[in-house]
Design an enzyme around this catalytic site. Structure first.
Site, PDB file in Angstrom:
ATOM      1  N   SER A 240       0.851  -1.197   0.000  1.00 48.40           N
ATOM      2  CA  SER A 240       0.000   0.000   0.000  1.00 48.40           C
ATOM      3  C   SER A 240       0.883   1.242   0.000  1.00 48.40           C
ATOM      4  O   SER A 240       2.101   1.152   0.103  1.00 48.40           O
ATOM      5  CB  SER A 240      -0.895  -0.003   1.236  1.00 48.40           C
ATOM      6  OG  SER A 240      -0.104   0.267   2.377  1.00 48.40           O
ATOM      7  N   LYS A 241       0.240   2.369  -0.087  1.00 49.43           N
ATOM      8  CA  LYS A 241       0.953   3.669  -0.139  1.00 49.43           C
ATOM      9  C   LYS A 241       1.935   3.804   1.028  1.00 49.43           C
ATOM     10  O   LYS A 241       2.929   4.500   0.927  1.00 49.43           O
ATOM     11  CB  LYS A 241      -0.064   4.812  -0.068  1.00 49.43           C
ATOM     12  CG  LYS A 241      -0.929   4.887  -1.311  1.00 49.43           C
ATOM     13  CD  LYS A 241      -0.531   6.058  -2.190  1.00 49.43           C
ATOM     14  CE  LYS A 241      -1.476   6.185  -3.353  1.00 49.43           C
ATOM     15  NZ  LYS A 241      -0.889   6.692  -4.558  1.00 49.43           N
ATOM     16  N   ARG A 242       1.591   3.167   2.128  1.00 50.13           N
ATOM     17  CA  ARG A 242       2.440   3.195   3.318  1.00 50.13           C
ATOM     18  C   ARG A 242       3.871   2.747   3.002  1.00 50.13           C
ATOM     19  O   ARG A 242       4.830   3.196   3.595  1.00 50.13           O
ATOM     20  CB  ARG A 242       1.819   2.239   4.341  1.00 50.13           C
ATOM     21  CG  ARG A 242       1.892   2.656   5.768  1.00 50.13           C
ATOM     22  CD  ARG A 242       0.927   1.820   6.624  1.00 50.13           C
ATOM     23  NE  ARG A 242       0.613   0.514   6.078  1.00 50.13           N
ATOM     24  CZ  ARG A 242       1.333  -0.581   6.266  1.00 50.13           C
ATOM     25  NH1 ARG A 242       2.423  -0.536   6.980  1.00 50.13           N
ATOM     26  NH2 ARG A 242       0.962  -1.740   5.741  1.00 50.13           N
ATOM     27  N   HIS A 243       3.987   1.796   2.067  1.00 56.55           N
ATOM     28  CA  HIS A 243       5.306   1.258   1.731  1.00 56.55           C
ATOM     29  C   HIS A 243       6.052   2.120   0.723  1.00 56.55           C
ATOM     30  O   HIS A 243       7.192   1.850   0.386  1.00 56.55           O
ATOM     31  CB  HIS A 243       5.165  -0.139   1.117  1.00 56.55           C
ATOM     32  CG  HIS A 243       4.552  -1.130   2.045  1.00 56.55           C
ATOM     33  ND1 HIS A 243       3.271  -1.570   1.912  1.00 56.55           N
ATOM     34  CD2 HIS A 243       5.059  -1.747   3.133  1.00 56.55           C
ATOM     35  CE1 HIS A 243       3.003  -2.435   2.871  1.00 56.55           C
ATOM     36  NE2 HIS A 243       4.068  -2.555   3.626  1.00 56.55           N
ATOM     37  N   GLY A 244       5.388   3.134   0.221  1.00 55.84           N
ATOM     38  CA  GLY A 244       6.007   3.947  -0.833  1.00 55.84           C
ATOM     39  C   GLY A 244       5.117   3.895  -2.053  1.00 55.84           C
ATOM     40  O   GLY A 244       3.898   3.760  -1.939  1.00 55.84           O
TER      41      GLY A 244
END
Ligand code: GLU
Length: 469
Positions: A240-244
């Protein structure tokens, strides 16, 4: 065996996810390696969630990644009449029926089933009702799914997946407003497009069983299925966006080469022995469904960068320049890209071997993109001590008469450093500052050779003149 036809069938409801890119790549590799076709279908039936921008993003993403598709793309929504036609055909053949149950009745059925502890899958009282009993009110068309036996999905990635038919409800094919449901559209479109292999995310595995019911009812050949496990972030959680970055465009804007992305995405869940770095041609020959892992793959940014570096290093300078210019256009616009396009080529030989991204190449090549008088950044300025400027001054005067070859320039620079009782290392920093205005540069001799005698001397003179005030 008939020719292979695969497809990517994205829903244009947002940016193009990197998982969609991987699915597209697998389908492309599978078809291209076997002389087959790779088709595009835009699944735009959900009018509220679909957008023109998202459709554009799909086209742009596929183009950037070099995943060329055959034939004209199919837009699912434009085929609604055909979907209705098939629902009507299923009705006529007795494989589907009109269901007049209201939403309230369905909820009531489920609540009662839940209270009894039995299956809450809706069982319509209209399944076997005589036409004569049909009221004159809106209805949906439902498929008559078998109540007994099993449906086995012979999945090329997951193995045989067995689903009890009594777990499959009589799904709606046509809503009461006459619009077809997605599940019907997928089957009809895949059939009409001649799709032989459906390779897609395993979030669609359950759909496969229900879609197979439609194929069977129509006596259509069932495609070969391959359901791909999810892509996880480095921490093992869903990417997800959390990972980049999760969108294809993000990666494009980060300046990764498409060839490196293809190589990395191919390795994301698929392997060929211990091969990590490979070309498209190799991947097309090697790629097969049985070598796709059953467990989810983890995204590894280090590995991506390592592969991108190798792909950049082995790309021909002309092709590399073309790709860097394209990158610069989307990043900073045509004007900035023009400078890159006019000036970068002679620098590539000494820069491309260690860069992970196009941005890194441009940064290192900045010395060729700037014009005199050049600006010197703070870090580089630290190298311009008084002593350093004296050295540069001496070097500048000697440069006027030296032959402009790497060997001669090296010997000369070393002897100047020696005169000042120091090593060449102490001269390199000031030279970088004078020639590039920054500390990240190719070797000073490469810069001198690329800039030529006049420009090199002029840049040095700009500094020494300033220093002697
Ligand atoms: N439109 C679906 C999606 O974007 C894919 C459907 C399919 O591949 O069958 O997830």
């Amino acid at each position: 065996m008939s020719a292979i036809v695969t497809r990517i069938a994205p829903s244009p409801t947002g940016y193009m996810h990197i998982g969609t890119a991987r699915t597209a790549l697998f389908n492309w590799l599978y078809a291209r390696g076997r002389g087959g076709k790779f088709l595009l279908r835009v699944e735009d039936t959900d009018k509220e969630r679909s957008s023109a921008e998202a459709t554009e993003a799909i086209f742009r993403g596929l183009e950037w990644l070099g995943l060329d598709f055959d034939e004209t793309p199919v837009f699912q929504a434009s085929r609604a009449d055909r979907h209705v036609e098939i629902a009507t055909k299923l009705l006529a053949s007795g494989n589907a029926y009109k269901c007049f149950s209201t939403q309230e009745e369905i909820v009531k059925f489920r609540d009662a089933a839940y209270a009894r502890g039995s299956s809450t899958l809706f069982q319509s009282p209209w399944r076997d009702a005589d036409d004569i009993t049909h009221p004159n009110i809106p209805y949906v068309i439902r498929i008559k799914s078998p109540n007994e036996g099993h449906t086995i999905i012979k999945d090329q990635v997951q193995g045989d997946v067995k689903i009890k038919n009594d777990q499959l409800d009589d799904m709606v094919l046509l809503r009461s407003d006459g619009t077809p449901v997605y599940m019907l559209a997928v089957v009809v479109d895949d059939h009409d497009m001649g799709i032989t292999h459906v390779i897609r995310g395993d979030d669609h595995l359950n759909n496969a069983a229900r879609q197979m019911l439609i194929y069977k009812a129509l006596d259509w050949p069932i495609p070969v299925y391959g359901h791909l496990p999810l892509i996880l972030g480095p921490d093992g959680k869903k990417l997800s966006k959390r990972h980049g970055a999760t969108s294809v465009e993000d990666y494009q804007l980060m300046g990764y080469p498409a060839s490196g992305m293809r190589n990395y995405l191919a390795r994301l869940g698929w392997s060929h022995g211990n091969d990590e770095f490979f070309s498209d041609d190799e991947a097309k020959i090697w790629f097969d469904l049985d070598a796709i892992g059953k467990s989810a793959a983890r995204f590894d940014f280090k590995k991506l960068e390592n592969l991108c570096k190798q792909h950049i290093a082995q790309t021909h300078d002309d092709a590399l320049l073309h790709d860097i210019v394209q990158y610069k256009i989307i990043k900073d616009g045509e004007d900035e890209a023009l400078k890159v396009s006019e000036r970068l080529l002679p620098t590539l030989y000494c820069i491309k071997n260690r860069a992970k991204t196009y941005g890194e190449i441009i940064e290192k090549a900045n010395f060729i993109l700037i014009n005199r008088p050049i600006e010197i950044n703070e870090k580089a300025l630290k190298n311009l001590s008084e002593d350093a400027i004296l050295m540069l001054n001496r070097l500048t005067s000697l440069l006027r008469n030296v032959s402009w070859t790497r060997e001669k320039l090296e010997t000369l620079s070393e002897s100047v450093a020696e005169t000042f009782d120091t090593s060449f290392g102490k001269l390199a920093g000031p030279l970088r500052a004078a020639l590039a205005g920054q500390t990240i540069t190719p070797s000073v001799f490469d810069m001198m050779l690329i800039l030529g005698r006049d420009e090199t001397i002029a840049r040095l003179a700009d500094i020494t003149a300033k220093g002697s005030h």
